[in-house]
Design an enzyme around this catalytic site. Structure first.
Site, PDB file in Angstrom:
ATOM      1  N   ARG A  96      20.508   5.964  -8.308  1.00 49.05           N
ATOM      2  CA  ARG A  96      19.414   6.117  -9.244  1.00 49.05           C
ATOM      3  C   ARG A  96      18.874   4.745  -9.617  1.00 49.05           C
ATOM      4  O   ARG A  96      19.623   3.787  -9.799  1.00 49.05           O
ATOM      5  CB  ARG A  96      19.854   6.888 -10.497  1.00 49.05           C
ATOM      6  N   ASP A 100      16.221   2.655  -2.186  1.00 49.56           N
ATOM      7  CA  ASP A 100      15.475   3.907  -2.099  1.00 49.56           C
ATOM      8  C   ASP A 100      15.030   4.379  -3.476  1.00 49.56           C
ATOM      9  O   ASP A 100      14.178   5.251  -3.585  1.00 49.56           O
ATOM     10  CB  ASP A 100      16.332   4.990  -1.427  1.00 49.56           C
ATOM     11  N   GLU A 157       9.205   4.173 -10.895  1.00 48.76           N
ATOM     12  CA  GLU A 157       8.731   4.814  -9.671  1.00 48.76           C
ATOM     13  C   GLU A 157       7.388   5.485  -9.935  1.00 48.76           C
ATOM     14  O   GLU A 157       7.226   6.182 -10.931  1.00 48.76           O
ATOM     15  CB  GLU A 157       9.757   5.848  -9.187  1.00 48.76           C
ATOM     16  N   HIS A 212      12.145   6.693  -2.362  1.00 49.49           N
ATOM     17  CA  HIS A 212      12.959   7.782  -2.923  1.00 49.49           C
ATOM     18  C   HIS A 212      12.933   9.013  -2.008  1.00 49.49           C
ATOM     19  O   HIS A 212      12.642  10.134  -2.434  1.00 49.49           O
ATOM     20  CB  HIS A 212      12.472   8.157  -4.327  1.00 49.49           C
ATOM     21  N   VAL A 213      13.295   8.779  -0.745  1.00 46.99           N
ATOM     22  CA  VAL A 213      13.262   9.854   0.247  1.00 46.99           C
ATOM     23  C   VAL A 213      14.618  10.067   0.921  1.00 46.99           C
ATOM     24  O   VAL A 213      14.698  10.759   1.938  1.00 46.99           O
ATOM     25  CB  VAL A 213      12.193   9.575   1.335  1.00 46.99           C
TER      26      VAL A 213
END
Length: 329
Positions: A242, A266, A271, A290-291
């Site tokens: 996170r 990531d 974001e 974030h994938v």
């Protein structure tokens, strides 16, 4: 203690906003679980009215709607780790039980993590930029790569994802250690698991530090300037847990000072990552948006968790993936 009262029928509310893939879930749930009524309100007044009837809900429950949830006893979170602010004080104090989607994307996230590690080990962030610039500059310096079979990785967070990451790294010959506040005993691929208070002692020994921890009150800002300074100047940081666990300003300063070899991220404190953020332009940083959890069967797996918990709720059985609301996980 049962998660539902005996009898029925039971009412579950699908809270907005809803992803398109979930629109068919209501009919499937009602068809597969007789005695369950599923409501799909959209307008705020309709959501409030539905919550007053609801025994259970799926989605994010804003604080202004919580007073309407007078019957609510179970809330299913759509993610493994919801966005910051999901667990506000009033929700934590409310008697509703919360479950999440942990372990739903373990294979996808672990594979993505390994891809990031391999990319850093072989210097791919630099070569990706060279490709965009149509530049042929091979680097034959032996120190330009990190041999995984001669390296040590520290996986911070040995849950389902962390354990799978360790197993995959072990297959490359990497010596893998873990940090986890709860997990003890042997874990496949790991030479040892250390308690959380050993993080500072193990950081200086790792060539790769891989973060898989959730965002909790204890992990927010876990990797700060002091901990980055403890890492080897030849070490790489990978974060697929996170975003709030890593202070990005401190990371930029550490990279500028040569305190790290590189980083692959990531997830981020903010974001989307702002377009003017210096991490975008660094040749020693690899960014994915974030994938890590992307992959086939994700929606069906999430539905399976929701359906199983709905079945258990109606039967008065213990729910799966129950969250400690005070710990946000």
């Amino acid at each position: 203690m049962s998660d539902a009262t005996s009898g029925g029928p039971y009412t579950l509310v699908m809270l907005p906003p809803r992803a398109p893939a979930t629109e068919e879930w209501a009919e499937r749930l009602e068809r597969e679980l007789p005695g369950l009524r599923v409501l799909r309100p959209l307008l705020p007044q309709d959501v409030a009215r539905a919550l007053r009837e609801a025994d259970a809900a799926y989605g994010a429950l804003p604080e202004d709607l919580l007073p309407h949830a007078v019957r609510l006893r179970w809330l299913q979170v759509p993610q493994a780790g919801p966005p910051p602010g999901f667990y506000y004080p009033a929700l934590i104090e409310h008697p509703v039980r919360v479950t999440n989607m942990r372990d739903t994307y373990t294979d996808h996230v672990a594979t993505h993590t390994l891809a990031l590690v391999l990319a850093l080990a072989r210097g791919l962030p630099r070569y990706m930029r060279d490709q965009q610039a149509v530049r042929w500059e091979p680097d034959w310096d032996p120190d330009s790569v990190v041999p995984l079979a001669e390296s040590r990785a520290l996986v911070v967070g040995v849950g389902a994802v962390g354990a799978e990451v360790g197993r995959l790294l072990d297959a490359f010959g990497t010596e893998v250690e873990g940090i986890d506040p709860r997990r003890t005993g042997e874990v496949t691929g790991f030479t040892r698991i250390h308690p959380a208070d050993r993080l500072d002692a193990r950081l200086p020994l790792a060539d790769f530090v891989v973060l898989t921890v959730p965002h909790t009150p204890h992990t927010e800002g876990l990797v700060n300037a002091a901990r980055l300074a403890r890492m080897k100047p030849t070490a790489c940081l990978v974060n697929i847990g996170r975003g709030p666990t890593v202070r990005l300003d401190a990371l930029v300063r550490a990279l500028d000072a040569g305190q790290l070899r590189g980083a692959a991220l990531d997830v981020f404190e903010t974001e989307p990552l702002p377009a003017d953020h210096p991490l975008w332009r660094r040749p020693d940083v690899l960014i994915t948006p974030h994938v890590a959890g992307a992959g086939p069967h994700a929606e069906e797996r999430r539905f399976a968790v929701l359906r199983e918990n709905a079945r258990r709720f109606m039967a008065g059985e213990p729910l799966i993936h129950v969250v400690d609301k005070a710990e946000w996980h």
